[in-house]
Design a protein around this motif. Structure first.
Motif, mmCIF file in Angstrom:
data_model
loop_
_atom_site.group_PDB
_atom_site.id
_atom_site.type_symbol
_atom_site.label_atom_id
_atom_site.label_comp_id
_atom_site.label_asym_id
_atom_site.label_seq_id
_atom_site.Cartn_x
_atom_site.Cartn_y
_atom_site.Cartn_z
ATOM 1 N N PHE A 176 8.062 4.066 5.143
ATOM 2 C CA PHE A 176 8.557 2.809 4.586
ATOM 3 C C PHE A 176 10.061 2.708 4.755
ATOM 4 O O PHE A 176 10.604 1.649 5.132
ATOM 5 C CB PHE A 176 8.179 2.706 3.112
ATOM 6 C CG PHE A 176 8.769 1.514 2.421
ATOM 7 C CD1 PHE A 176 8.215 0.260 2.574
ATOM 8 C CD2 PHE A 176 9.912 1.645 1.637
ATOM 9 C CE1 PHE A 176 8.780 -0.850 1.958
ATOM 10 C CE2 PHE A 176 10.482 0.552 1.014
ATOM 11 C CZ PHE A 176 9.909 -0.703 1.173
ATOM 12 N N THR A 206 4.265 0.446 10.986
ATOM 13 C CA THR A 206 3.260 -0.560 10.652
ATOM 14 C C THR A 206 2.014 0.145 10.152
ATOM 15 O O THR A 206 1.379 0.903 10.900
ATOM 16 C CB THR A 206 2.904 -1.417 11.883
ATOM 17 O OG1 THR A 206 4.085 -2.061 12.361
ATOM 18 C CG2 THR A 206 1.856 -2.462 11.505
ATOM 19 N N TRP A 242 -0.864 3.749 4.714
ATOM 20 C CA TRP A 242 0.459 4.231 5.088
ATOM 21 C C TRP A 242 0.444 5.723 5.404
ATOM 22 O O TRP A 242 1.279 6.202 6.159
ATOM 23 C CB TRP A 242 1.456 3.962 3.960
ATOM 24 C CG TRP A 242 1.908 2.537 3.906
ATOM 25 C CD1 TRP A 242 1.245 1.483 3.344
ATOM 26 C CD2 TRP A 242 3.117 2.009 4.441
ATOM 27 N NE1 TRP A 242 1.962 0.321 3.496
ATOM 28 C CE2 TRP A 242 3.128 0.618 4.168
ATOM 29 C CE3 TRP A 242 4.199 2.556 5.123
ATOM 30 C CZ2 TRP A 242 4.179 -0.216 4.559
ATOM 31 C CZ3 TRP A 242 5.253 1.741 5.503
ATOM 32 C CH2 TRP A 242 5.227 0.366 5.227
ATOM 33 N N GLN A 300 -1.718 0.296 0.760
ATOM 34 C CA GLN A 300 -0.965 -0.824 0.203
ATOM 35 C C GLN A 300 -1.849 -1.639 -0.721
ATOM 36 O O GLN A 300 -3.003 -1.942 -0.401
ATOM 37 C CB GLN A 300 -0.408 -1.709 1.324
ATOM 38 C CG GLN A 300 0.611 -2.729 0.841
ATOM 39 C CD GLN A 300 1.557 -3.155 1.958
ATOM 40 O OE1 GLN A 300 1.720 -2.440 2.944
ATOM 41 N NE2 GLN A 300 2.188 -4.310 1.798
ATOM 42 N N HIS A 313 6.398 -7.452 -3.480
ATOM 43 C CA HIS A 313 6.978 -6.124 -3.287
ATOM 44 C C HIS A 313 5.958 -5.237 -2.568
ATOM 45 O O HIS A 313 4.751 -5.384 -2.760
ATOM 46 C CB HIS A 313 7.307 -5.470 -4.633
ATOM 47 C CG HIS A 313 8.249 -6.243 -5.491
ATOM 48 N ND1 HIS A 313 9.604 -6.024 -5.485
ATOM 49 C CD2 HIS A 313 8.018 -7.239 -6.398
ATOM 50 C CE1 HIS A 313 10.183 -6.850 -6.338
ATOM 51 N NE2 HIS A 313 9.245 -7.603 -6.905
ATOM 52 N N THR A 314 6.473 -4.326 -1.760
ATOM 53 C CA THR A 314 5.564 -3.316 -1.203
ATOM 54 C C THR A 314 5.150 -2.380 -2.328
ATOM 55 O O THR A 314 5.993 -1.763 -2.982
ATOM 56 C CB THR A 314 6.246 -2.528 -0.078
ATOM 57 O OG1 THR A 314 6.617 -3.427 0.970
ATOM 58 C CG2 THR A 314 5.304 -1.466 0.467
ATOM 59 N N CYS A 315 3.864 -2.304 -2.553
ATOM 60 C CA CYS A 315 3.311 -1.503 -3.645
ATOM 61 C C CYS A 315 2.278 -0.554 -3.049
ATOM 62 O O CYS A 315 1.246 -0.999 -2.529
ATOM 63 C CB CYS A 315 2.681 -2.405 -4.704
ATOM 64 S SG CYS A 315 2.033 -1.519 -6.129
ATOM 65 N N LEU A 316 2.535 0.741 -3.115
ATOM 66 C CA LEU A 316 1.672 1.741 -2.518
ATOM 67 C C LEU A 316 0.853 2.457 -3.589
ATOM 68 O O LEU A 316 1.390 2.912 -4.597
ATOM 69 C CB LEU A 316 2.500 2.761 -1.724
ATOM 70 C CG LEU A 316 3.387 2.202 -0.612
ATOM 71 C CD1 LEU A 316 4.052 3.335 0.154
ATOM 72 C CD2 LEU A 316 2.583 1.313 0.336
ATOM 73 N N TRP A 329 2.320 -7.434 -6.130
ATOM 74 C CA TRP A 329 2.077 -6.838 -4.808
ATOM 75 C C TRP A 329 2.347 -7.793 -3.660
ATOM 76 O O TRP A 329 2.588 -7.363 -2.519
ATOM 77 C CB TRP A 329 0.688 -6.210 -4.694
ATOM 78 C CG TRP A 329 -0.527 -7.083 -4.896
ATOM 79 C CD1 TRP A 329 -1.349 -7.105 -5.974
ATOM 80 C CD2 TRP A 329 -1.099 -7.997 -3.948
ATOM 81 N NE1 TRP A 329 -2.389 -7.988 -5.790
ATOM 82 C CE2 TRP A 329 -2.268 -8.538 -4.556
ATOM 83 C CE3 TRP A 329 -0.753 -8.418 -2.665
ATOM 84 C CZ2 TRP A 329 -3.072 -9.491 -3.926
ATOM 85 C CZ3 TRP A 329 -1.555 -9.366 -2.029
ATOM 86 C CH2 TRP A 329 -2.703 -9.883 -2.658
ATOM 87 N N SER A 330 2.339 -9.102 -3.933
ATOM 88 C CA SER A 330 2.656 -10.054 -2.864
ATOM 89 C C SER A 330 4.163 -10.176 -2.639
ATOM 90 O O SER A 330 4.601 -10.606 -1.561
ATOM 91 C CB SER A 330 2.064 -11.426 -3.186
ATOM 92 O OG SER A 330 2.614 -11.932 -4.394
ATOM 93 N N LEU A 371 10.846 0.063 -3.687
ATOM 94 C CA LEU A 371 9.447 0.391 -3.435
ATOM 95 C C LEU A 371 8.760 0.641 -4.764
ATOM 96 O O LEU A 371 9.345 1.250 -5.670
ATOM 97 C CB LEU A 371 9.356 1.644 -2.553
ATOM 98 C CG LEU A 371 7.960 2.215 -2.262
ATOM 99 C CD1 LEU A 371 7.150 1.232 -1.422
ATOM 100 C CD2 LEU A 371 8.074 3.562 -1.560
#
Length: 600
Positions: free
Chosen positions: A149, A155, A114, A103, A68-71, A65-66, A50
């Motif tokens: 996460f 979701t 999130w 996100q 990996h999940t980037c918060l 960001w496309s 993450l």
């Protein structure tokens, strides 16, 4: 999980996220957002589960960001967008605000949510709000988002309804009209800019950024007129009263170096006309005015509170606080509490004042000795119990000031940095006595060598902290007051004081405090007098806000938590001296500071 933090600075919020995620068993590395290429290399090197951005002022590249999940942690409620969220909240007088973890995507601050946590907005400066209510809400939201996460089943929800993207909060909106703006308006404008960028204003024929602001109830004058000084601050008349302005920063000259933010009187230097120097009230009911040191009593407990801008303590600040401590020690109390405000405790010596001095080496020496004198006074108090009430962050010499007390009570949201290495210093303030005594020699060596932030909870496990209070920032003073009064009235307090005196005598026989001070200051003096020592370049870069050129290795390398030594944490009585720590000097300092202590 392995989490990569991406941040524009390793500031207080990033440090707290770093420390608390490690507390929860995650491995954490951090990367400063110094360019897309460097960020891509960090992602490839870490291969994180993450990516989390606690404080980010630039966009994350799409290819990151496309894939990996980037918060992103945004200091505003859902629907709020833009780079000046807190400035607008304070400017508009918001009573409630919030923090959203969303996100990263193509549009800034518009990604799926999130987690979102609301928080109150007390009437304090932006940096105070950011380090406290916003920080508390941010950590609640971060922990919730990370848990969601990790579950693999959550979701995030899309931001719908009314979204508001507000522009950068420009100086035109901050400008003070001294002829017509009432005190409340002036203070609100100053609070919305207290750390950065300040309020641009003309004063005594030059342009200055005004930092900080405190209303004054007792003084009046022609609007815009300078009325008085107090402990480095200036008082200026408003349309219906006056405000105190603690710090100023000169406007940068084209092509010139970035000026330091300094106490207002020092910044104005020869420009300042003759003004009365008004003593600060010391009592608890002095009305609305500037008083950075106050004293009060309740029952058999005394409370010496202090608050210095940015947590930095100049030579004069240390001496004034020492005088106040000696006066408090002369009172007939059983427990003496130092600290107990709602924000920063102390970050040690005042690097910006040192940088602006005609002889920085001499000012460094004067400041460190004044800090040592203050810490020594606390360490050698044997006729009562002392408590350090650490509401907010503490670092370097400020952390050692807290450790000089018999007990350390810490608000749960505080971040502790018990080290000096990042500024190229060996350290002083009797740390070679107090730190090993608290945590043991091995943990003391790791704390000073790794130079990572420590949460309040981890500090208690290690022995740095005796009591952690999970209260709101505004409630910390009242809660410590209640506990201190109860401690002072407890039946065993007299026996504890007697045992403390005997233990102090025993430790003095083993190795006098003077020996610790002499050895520490000898190493500090060599550093101060060596023009090629890293300290001077690091201090200059910190004071003048020079951007770093790389991510320091101590935060980019994940490390396990420092575990308490066998026997558990300290519980109110002195341990025997754990031995003198060696090998923790400035062997691997960063070439540029990383915002490790202060947010401004």
């Amino acid at each position: 999980m392995h989490i990569l933090l991406v941040a524009s600075a390793f500031n207080s919020l990033t440090q707290r996220v770093h420390a608390e995620l490690r507390d929860r068993g995650h491995t954490v590395a951090a990367e400063l957002a110094l360019g897309d290429a460097a960020l891509r290399r960090a992602v490839d090197r870490n291969r994180p589960d993450l990516i989390l951005a606690p404080m980010l002022t630039r966009a994350v590249p799409e290819d990151i960001w496309s894939a990996h999940t980037c918060l992103i942690v945004h200091p505003g409620p859902p629907g709020d967008r833009g780079p000046s969220s807190l400035d607008w909240a304070i400017h508009e007088g918001a009573a409630c605000w919030g923090v959203t973890v969303l996100q990263a995507g193509a549009e800034m601050d518009a990604g799926d949510v999130w987690a979102s946590v609301a928080c109150p907005v007390p009437r304090v400066g932006k940096s105070d709000l950011y380090r406290n209510e916003i920080s508390d809400a941010a950590l609640d939201a971060v922990h919730l988002a990370v848990e969601r996460f990790a579950s693999g089943t959550y979701t995030p929800w899309a931001q719908t309804g009314t979204a508001r993207t507000r522009p950068w909060f420009r100086q035109e909106l901050r400008r003070i009209d001294w002829e017509s703006d009432p005190t409340e308006t002036v203070v609100r404008k100053l609070r919305a800019a207290d750390s950065r960028p300040g309020v641009l204003d003309e004063l005594l024929g030059a342009d200055w950024y005004l930092h900080g602001g405190c209303p004054e109830d007792g003084l009046r004058g022609t609007p815009g007129e300078l009325l008085a000084t107090r402990n480095g601050a200036i008082c200026r008349a408003t349309a219906d009263g006056a405000v105190w302005i603690p710090e100023l920063r000169a406007r940068r000259a084209p092509g010139g170096p970035a000026p330091c933010k300094l106490p207002a009187v020092r910044a104005l230097a020869g420009r300042l006309p003759a003004l009365p120097e008004l003593p600060a009230p010391t009592g608890p009911s002095a009305g609305r005015t500037l008083a950075d040191i106050r004293y009060r009593e309740s029952g058999r407990a005394g409370f010496l509170s202090f608050s210095f801008p940015g947590g930095a303590m100049s030579t004069d600040d240390c001496r004034r606080l020492l005088d106040a401590y000696r006066a408090a020690r002369a009172r007939p109390t059983t427990v003496l509490v130092i600290g107990g405000g709602r924000d920063l405790f102390s970050n040690g010596i005042h690097l910006r004042v040192i940088e602006a001095a005609g002889d920085p080496a001499a000012e460094s020496w004067a400041n460190i000795n004044a800090m040592n004198d203050l810490v020594e006074a606390v360490l050698t108090t044997t006729d009562r119990l002392t408590v350090a009430a650490v509401a907010g962050n503490a670092a370097a010499g400020g952390m050692m000031l807290a450790l000089a007390a018999d007990e350390v009570w810490c608000r749960a949201g505080a971040v502790l940095n018990p080290h000096y290495r990042l500024m190229g210093l060996y350290g002083s303030e009797y740390w070679t006595h107090t730190l090993p005594r608290r945590v043991g020699a091995e943990a003391a060596d790791r704390l000073t060598r790794e130079a990572l932030p420590v949460s309040a909870a981890a500090g208690q496990r290690l022995g740095l902290v005796d009591r952690t209070l999970a209260v709101a920032p505004g409630e910390f003073g009242a809660e410590t007051g209640r506990l201190a009064v109860r401690l002072a009235a407890s039946p065993g307090v007299t026996a504890r004081i007697a045992a403390k005196k005997a233990e102090r005598d025993r430790q003095e026989a083993v190795r006098p405090l003077a020996a610790h001070r002499e050895e520490e200051l000898a190493r500090m003096r060599r550093t101060f007098l060596d023009p090629d020592a890293p300290y001077h370049a690091l201090r200059r870069a910190f004071a003048r806000k020079e951007p770093p050129d790389r991510t320091p290795p101590h935060i980019s390398t994940p490390r396990p938590l420092i575990r308490p030594r066998p026997g558990g944490s300290r519980s109110g009585t002195f341990r025997p001296d754990g031995g003198r720590v060696t090998g923790s000097g400035p062997d691997e300092v960063a070439r540029r500071p990383d915002g490790c202590y202060q947010d401004d």
